[in-house]
Write a protein that holds these residues in place. Sequence first.
Motif, PDB file in Angstrom:
ATOM      1  N   TRP A  15       0.987  -1.021  -0.186  1.00  0.00           N
ATOM      2  CA  TRP A  15       0.186  -0.201  -0.176  1.00  0.00           C
ATOM      3  C   TRP A  15       1.203   1.188   0.421  1.00  0.00           C
ATOM      4  N   ILE A  16       2.407   1.305   0.846  1.00  0.00           N
ATOM      5  CA  ILE A  16       2.849   2.106   0.782  1.00  0.00           C
ATOM      6  C   ILE A  16       3.171   2.577  -1.419  1.00  0.00           C
ATOM      7  N   ALA A  17       3.536   1.461  -1.199  1.00  0.00           N
ATOM      8  CA  ALA A  17       4.284   1.322  -2.515  1.00  0.00           C
ATOM      9  C   ALA A  17       3.298   2.562  -3.592  1.00  0.00           C
ATOM     10  N   GLY A  18       1.889   1.707  -3.761  1.00  0.00           N
ATOM     11  CA  GLY A  18       0.663   1.946  -4.787  1.00  0.00           C
ATOM     12  C   GLY A  18       0.848   3.326  -4.328  1.00  0.00           C
ATOM     13  N   GLN A  19       0.885   4.448  -2.487  1.00  0.00           N
ATOM     14  CA  GLN A  19       1.070   5.834  -2.640  1.00  0.00           C
ATOM     15  C   GLN A  19       1.560   6.055  -3.153  1.00  0.00           C
ATOM     16  N   GLN A  20       2.828   6.005  -3.348  1.00  0.00           N
ATOM     17  CA  GLN A  20       4.409   7.084  -3.654  1.00  0.00           C
ATOM     18  C   GLN A  20       4.210   6.796  -5.402  1.00  0.00           C
ATOM     19  N   ALA A  21       3.604   5.802  -5.792  1.00  0.00           N
ATOM     20  CA  ALA A  21       3.424   4.903  -7.563  1.00  0.00           C
ATOM     21  C   ALA A  21       2.436   6.512  -7.982  1.00  0.00           C
ATOM     22  N   ARG A  22       1.093   6.732  -7.060  1.00  0.00           N
ATOM     23  CA  ARG A  22       0.411   7.530  -6.844  1.00  0.00           C
ATOM     24  C   ARG A  22       0.898   9.075  -7.253  1.00  0.00           C
ATOM     25  N   ILE A  23       1.373  10.151  -5.890  1.00  0.00           N
ATOM     26  CA  ILE A  23       2.280  10.999  -6.089  1.00  0.00           C
ATOM     27  C   ILE A  23       3.478  11.540  -6.851  1.00  0.00           C
ATOM     28  N   GLU A  24       4.239  10.265  -7.826  1.00  0.00           N
ATOM     29  CA  GLU A  24       5.161  10.469  -8.164  1.00  0.00           C
ATOM     30  C   GLU A  24       4.520  10.485  -9.743  1.00  0.00           C
ATOM     31  N   ALA A  25       3.057   9.664 -10.095  1.00  0.00           N
ATOM     32  CA  ALA A  25       2.379   9.761 -11.542  1.00  0.00           C
ATOM     33  C   ALA A  25       2.166  11.476 -11.362  1.00  0.00           C
ATOM     34  N   ARG A  26       1.600  11.555 -10.344  1.00  0.00           N
ATOM     35  CA  ARG A  26       0.927  13.026 -10.055  1.00  0.00           C
ATOM     36  C   ARG A  26       1.886  14.340 -10.506  1.00  0.00           C
ATOM     37  N   PHE A  27       2.775  14.161  -9.419  1.00  0.00           N
ATOM     38  CA  PHE A  27       3.748  15.491  -9.401  1.00  0.00           C
ATOM     39  C   PHE A  27       5.317  15.114 -10.308  1.00  0.00           C
ATOM     40  N   GLY A  28       5.648  13.732 -10.456  1.00  0.00           N
ATOM     41  CA  GLY A  28       6.645  13.637 -11.089  1.00  0.00           C
ATOM     42  C   GLY A  28       7.330  12.929  -9.559  1.00  0.00           C
ATOM     43  N   PRO A  29       8.715  12.553 -10.938  1.00  0.00           N
ATOM     44  CA  PRO A  29       9.446  11.486  -9.596  1.00  0.00           C
ATOM     45  C   PRO A  29      10.722  13.200  -8.903  1.00  0.00           C
ATOM     46  N   GLY A  30      10.630  12.942  -7.814  1.00  0.00           N
ATOM     47  CA  GLY A  30      11.831  13.269  -7.003  1.00  0.00           C
ATOM     48  C   GLY A  30      10.930  13.815  -5.852  1.00  0.00           C
ATOM     49  N   TRP A  31      10.132  14.198  -5.839  1.00  0.00           N
ATOM     50  CA  TRP A  31       9.278  14.745  -4.221  1.00  0.00           C
ATOM     51  C   TRP A  31       9.835  14.503  -2.884  1.00  0.00           C
ATOM     52  N   TYR A  32       9.678  13.597  -2.808  1.00  0.00           N
ATOM     53  CA  TYR A  32      10.674  12.699  -1.392  1.00  0.00           C
ATOM     54  C   TYR A  32      11.498  13.096  -1.674  1.00  0.00           C
ATOM     55  N   ILE A  33      12.362  13.987  -1.110  1.00  0.00           N
ATOM     56  CA  ILE A  33      13.712  14.359  -1.609  1.00  0.00           C
ATOM     57  C   ILE A  33      14.652  13.961   0.226  1.00  0.00           C
ATOM     58  N   ALA A  46      -6.479  18.264  -3.558  1.00  0.00           N
ATOM     59  CA  ALA A  46      -7.253  17.862  -4.521  1.00  0.00           C
ATOM     60  C   ALA A  46      -6.866  16.051  -4.375  1.00  0.00           C
ATOM     61  N   PHE A  47      -5.149  16.335  -4.800  1.00  0.00           N
ATOM     62  CA  PHE A  47      -4.339  15.004  -4.619  1.00  0.00           C
ATOM     63  C   PHE A  47      -4.645  13.724  -2.921  1.00  0.00           C
ATOM     64  N   LEU A  48      -4.777  14.799  -2.110  1.00  0.00           N
ATOM     65  CA  LEU A  48      -4.544  15.148  -0.543  1.00  0.00           C
ATOM     66  C   LEU A  48      -6.200  14.205  -0.641  1.00  0.00           C
ATOM     67  N   ALA A  49      -6.868  15.221  -0.831  1.00  0.00           N
ATOM     68  CA  ALA A  49      -8.379  14.512  -0.769  1.00  0.00           C
ATOM     69  C   ALA A  49      -8.979  13.196  -1.395  1.00  0.00           C
ATOM     70  N   GLU A  50      -8.349  12.825  -2.552  1.00  0.00           N
ATOM     71  CA  GLU A  50      -8.611  11.817  -3.126  1.00  0.00           C
ATOM     72  C   GLU A  50      -8.139  10.426  -2.521  1.00  0.00           C
ATOM     73  N   GLU A  51      -6.211  10.998  -1.823  1.00  0.00           N
ATOM     74  CA  GLU A  51      -6.093   9.985  -0.903  1.00  0.00           C
ATOM     75  C   GLU A  51      -6.655   9.359  -0.195  1.00  0.00           C
ATOM     76  N   ARG A  52      -7.585  10.195   1.241  1.00  0.00           N
ATOM     77  CA  ARG A  52      -8.270  10.215   2.214  1.00  0.00           C
ATOM     78  C   ARG A  52      -9.176   8.884   1.063  1.00  0.00           C
ATOM     79  N   ALA A  53     -10.125   8.926   0.213  1.00  0.00           N
ATOM     80  CA  ALA A  53     -11.175   8.046   0.330  1.00  0.00           C
ATOM     81  C   ALA A  53     -10.473   7.897   0.031  1.00  0.00           C
ATOM     82  N   ARG A  54      -9.837   7.145  -1.065  1.00  0.00           N
ATOM     83  CA  ARG A  54      -9.361   5.755  -0.943  1.00  0.00           C
ATOM     84  C   ARG A  54      -8.431   4.563  -0.529  1.00  0.00           C
ATOM     85  N   LEU A  55      -8.135   5.739   0.919  1.00  0.00           N
ATOM     86  CA  LEU A  55      -7.639   4.619   2.342  1.00  0.00           C
ATOM     87  C   LEU A  55      -8.436   4.875   2.901  1.00  0.00           C
ATOM     88  N   ARG A  56      -9.691   5.153   2.475  1.00  0.00           N
ATOM     89  CA  ARG A  56     -10.469   5.039   4.116  1.00  0.00           C
ATOM     90  C   ARG A  56     -11.254   3.143   3.203  1.00  0.00           C
TER      91      ARG A  56
END
Length: 246
Positions: A147-165, A212-222
């Motif tokens: 589930w963590i890998a999935g979240q990381q992939a969603r963030i990178e898909a939306r905002f690009g790689p390198g978001w986590y410094i 918007a991403f955080l709202a979507e993530e809340r619904a998905r993780l619920r």
Amino acid sequence: MTTESRARSFSSAAARYAAARPPYPPALFDALEEAAGRPLRGARIADVGAGTGIATAALQALGARVLAVEPGEGMAAELRRRHPRVPVVRGDGNRLPLASGCLDLLTYAQSWHWTDPARSVPEALRVLRPGGTLAVWSNDPDVSVPWIAGQQARIEARFGPGWYINERPRAEAGLEFTTRLLTWSRRIPLDTHLAKLSTHSLFLVGAPGTDAFLAEERARLREQFPDGWVEEHYVVDLSVAHRPRG
């Protein structure tokens, strides 16, 4: 979005950062003592980029004589509010407001990547006593957990790689680093997890679409965690080097 603007962003959410960011597991401090070759109790330590004092307070609780070094006004104020017995000075790793040879350990908890190693490494060598220890660590999401890998992939898909410094220190100026990885987890409410996510610099600088991403993530993780609790898994990446004695 510059690295400097991301580094300055944390003070705007200092209270949320202190409440939601994860602590560090006891095994980290055992490993730190082992690597340093001495107890933390009584050790003279500066914790650089101390933030709201998560690592600083843990070191002090173990008996270390610890000083917090923090550049951000809001973060330093929150640290003083939560840990009034911890001495705090304003500064950063590129120009430490410390005397030469005054420390047994110099620690960077989740903050080395905000420094310029061409400046921070010589500063570390300057303020450490001969044989003193530079320790750099971070709490990184454990992407071996689906589930963590999935979240990381969603963030990178939306905002690009390198978001986590995060950047592991490299060997330079005569310093050779050894690395140790420690896994741990914590079970927390979903809201705390999302609050933690929102304290990362990508979200603090107001990149388009983060709300918007955080709202979507809340619904998905619920849907994934209907009881409202998640188990966050981390890998603590600890790198240690010593100032030469000669």
